[in-house]
Design a protein around this motif. Structure first.
Motif, PDB file in Angstrom:
ATOM      1  N   THR A  75       6.755  -2.016   9.143  1.00 43.53           N
ATOM      2  CA  THR A  75       7.157  -3.360   8.704  1.00 43.53           C
ATOM      3  C   THR A  75       6.639  -3.662   7.306  1.00 43.53           C
ATOM      4  OG1 THR A  75       7.098  -4.117  11.010  1.00 43.53           O
ATOM      5  CG2 THR A  75       7.110  -5.806   9.298  1.00 43.53           C
ATOM      6  N   VAL A  76       5.394  -3.281   7.052  1.00 45.06           N
ATOM      7  CA  VAL A  76       4.806  -3.509   5.728  1.00 45.06           C
ATOM      8  C   VAL A  76       5.530  -2.680   4.668  1.00 45.06           C
ATOM      9  CG1 VAL A  76       2.736  -3.082   4.350  1.00 45.06           C
ATOM     10  CG2 VAL A  76       2.541  -4.216   6.565  1.00 45.06           C
ATOM     11  N   SER A  77       5.900  -1.441   5.028  1.00 44.04           N
ATOM     12  CA  SER A  77       6.557  -0.572   4.048  1.00 44.04           C
ATOM     13  C   SER A  77       7.906  -1.132   3.619  1.00 44.04           C
ATOM     14  CB  SER A  77       6.730   0.834   4.628  1.00 44.04           C
ATOM     15  OG  SER A  77       7.609   0.821   5.729  1.00 44.04           O
ATOM     16  N   PHE A  78       8.570  -1.897   4.506  1.00 37.97           N
ATOM     17  CA  PHE A  78       9.852  -2.485   4.139  1.00 37.97           C
ATOM     18  C   PHE A  78       9.710  -3.470   2.980  1.00 37.97           C
ATOM     19  CE2 PHE A  78      11.557  -1.439   8.523  1.00 37.97           C
ATOM     20  CZ  PHE A  78      12.442  -0.484   8.046  1.00 37.97           C
ATOM     21  N   LEU A  79       8.513  -4.025   2.795  1.00 40.06           N
ATOM     22  CA  LEU A  79       8.293  -4.920   1.662  1.00 40.06           C
ATOM     23  C   LEU A  79       8.297  -4.159   0.337  1.00 40.06           C
ATOM     24  CD1 LEU A  79       5.457  -7.254   3.032  1.00 40.06           C
ATOM     25  CD2 LEU A  79       7.873  -7.818   2.736  1.00 40.06           C
ATOM     26  N   PHE A  80       7.930  -2.860   0.388  1.00 44.41           N
ATOM     27  CA  PHE A  80       7.826  -2.082  -0.842  1.00 44.41           C
ATOM     28  C   PHE A  80       9.116  -1.320  -1.160  1.00 44.41           C
ATOM     29  CE2 PHE A  80       3.422  -2.821   0.160  1.00 44.41           C
ATOM     30  CZ  PHE A  80       2.821  -2.961  -1.081  1.00 44.41           C
ATOM     31  N   PHE A  81       9.980  -1.078  -0.160  1.00 49.37           N
ATOM     32  CA  PHE A  81      11.202  -0.316  -0.409  1.00 49.37           C
ATOM     33  C   PHE A  81      12.096  -0.967  -1.458  1.00 49.37           C
ATOM     34  CE2 PHE A  81      11.009   1.911   3.974  1.00 49.37           C
ATOM     35  CZ  PHE A  81      10.247   2.925   3.414  1.00 49.37           C
TER      36      PHE A  81
END
Length: 364
Positions: A75-81
Motif C-alpha cells: 500500500t505504501v509503495s503505491f504512493l511512490f509509483f
C-alpha cells in the motif's frame, strides 16, 4: 561483590566486541527483536481468536501478521509509483539542448562579470564550453556495468537480510518469550530476582520508545501531508511519508525529508518564471519548518526524555557515538542499545544498595 562487577564488565565488553565483529548478525537480531515486539500484540490477538471452537494455530497467526506487514508495504509503495513514473517520463522527454540553453545565460553573466573585473583572461563562452565538456565527460565515463553489478550486490544483500530477519522473527514469535527465558536460565539464583526486575524495566522502556517512535512518525506524516496538501504541493502524501520514515534518523532525518520534498516539488512542477520556483521552495520550507519545530519542542522531548528517561545531552552524545561506530544504522539503534545498558547498570547498582544478597556476599 567486586568480583561480580568485574564479571559484569567483562561480559558487557565481550558482548560489545561480539556485536561489532559480527555486525551483520547483530543487526539482523536487533531488527528481528524490534519486529517481533511490534508484531507480538497482533499475533497474540489472532492466536486467541476462535474458529470453529479452536484457537488459530500460532504459526498461522504469525503468517497472517506477516501478510499484514506485506500488505502495508505494498500500500505504501503505491504512493511512490506515480512519482517514479513521472520522473521516468521526465527523463525520457529530457531536452538536453534546452537545458544547456537555460544554463548558458547565468554562466555567461558570471563569465562577463569575471571578465569585467579582469579576474579571468579568456574568450567569451569559455566557461560554458568547459561546463559542457565536463558534463559530457562525466556521462561518458559512467561505468554502467559496474553500476549494474553494485545494484545486484545490494539487492542480494537486502534479500538475504530480509530472509534472515523474517526467519529469526518467526521463531521469536513462535516460541513466545523463549529468548528471555533462556537468558534468565543462565543467571545464578542469587541474582535472579534482580535480573527479572531489570528485564522487565528494559522491556517496558523499549516498548514505550517504540510506541513513541510510531506516534512521532504518524504525527510528522499528518502535519506534513496536511500542510503540503493545503499549499497545493504535488505528491504531498509521498513527501510526507518519506519525511516520516527519514525522521527515524536523528538530526539528519528532517534535512533529508525537506531535501526530498524540494527535489520532488521542483522536478514535477511547471514553472514559467523563476519567482514561481522561489515561491514553491518557500512553501515547502514553511511546512517542514513547522514539522521541525513540532518535533523538537513537543515530540522528541516526549519520546526521549519521557520514555527512555535519559537527559537530552546523553541522547546527543549517544547518537553521535552510534554514528561513529555504525553510520546511519548506528544512529537509529543507538538509543535502544544505550537504554538496555543504562538500565542494566542502574538496576544492578540499585540492587547492590537495596538487595540483601549483595550485602551478604560482600561480607563473605
Amino acid at each position: 561483590m567486586q568480583r561480580f562487577f568485574i564479571y559484569l564488565i567483562l561480559f558487557i565488553s565481550a558482548f560489545l566486541l561480539f556485536g561489532w565483529y559480527f555486525s551483520n548478525i547483530t543487526s539482523y537480531l536487533i531488527l528481528s527483536l524490534i519486529l517481533a515486539a511490534l508484531l507480538r500484540p497482533l499475533t497474540n490477538r489472532l492466536n486467541d481468536f476462535h474458529v470453529l471452537g479452536q484457537h488459530i494455530p500460532r504459526w498461522t497467526a504469525i503468517l497472517i501478521s506477516y501478510s499484514a506487514i506485506i500488505l502495508l508495504l505494498i500500500t505504501v509503495s503505491f504512493l511512490f509509483f506515480p512519482l517514479i513514473n513521472n520522473q521516468i517520463q521526465i527523463l525520457s522527454n529530457l531536452d538536453l539542448e534546452g537545458i544547456y540553453q537555460q544554463i548558458q545565460r547565468p554562466i555567461s553573466n558570471l563569465e562577463q562579470t569575471l571578465l569585467n573585473y579582469q579576474l579571468i583572461e579568456s574568450q567569451p563562452g569559455f566557461l560554458f564550453d568547459e561546463f559542457k565538456k565536463n558534463v559530457i565527460s562525466a556521462v561518458s565515463g559512467f561505468d554502467f556495468g559496474n553500476f549494474i553489478g553494485q545494484v545486484i550486490d545490494t539487492t542480494s544483500t537486502l534479500a538475504i537480510g530480509l530472509m534472515a530477519v523474517a526467519f529469526i522473527t518467526f521463531f521469536l514469535l513462535l516460541e513466545n518469550g523463549i529468548l528471555r527465558r533462556n537468558l534468565l536460565n543462565l543467571i545464578p539464583n542469587p541474582y535472579f530476582e534482580l535480573s527479572v526486575a531489570t528485564f522487565t524495566k528494559v522491556e517496558r522502556l523499549l516498548s514505550n520508545y517504540l510506541s513513541g517512535l510510531l506516534f512521532q512518525m504518524l504525527a510528522i506524516f499528518t502535519i506534513a501531508s496536511i500542510g503540503l496538501s493545503i499549499l497545493g504541493i504535488e505528491y504531498a502524501l509521498t513527501i510526507a511519508l518519506f519525511a516520516a520514515v527519514a525522521n527515524l534518523i536523528p538530526y539528519a532525518g528532517p534535512i533529508l525529508g525537506a531535501t526530498f520534498g524540494i527535489i520532488v516539488g521542483v522536478s514535477t512542477g511547471i514553472f514559467i518564471e523563476a519567482s514561481e520556483v522561489t515561491y514553491l521552495l518557500i512553501k515547502i520550507l514553511m511546512v517542514f519548518g513547522v514539522v521541525q519545530l513540532t518535533d523538537n519542542i513537543l515530540l522528541q522531548p516526549l519520546i526521549f526524555s519521557k520514555t527512555v528517561k535519559a537527559h537530552p545531552l546523553e541522547i546527543f552524545v549517544v547518537i553521535f557515538a552510534g554514528a561513529k561506530i555504525a553510520g546511519v544504522l548506528g544512529m537509529i539503534f543507538a538509543i535502544p542499545v544505550y537504554t538496555i545498558f543504562r538500565v542494566s547498570v542502574l538496576e544492578f547498582f540499585k540492587g547492590y544498595k537495596s538487595y540483601r544478597i549483595f550485602k551478604i556476599k560482600s561480607t563473605n
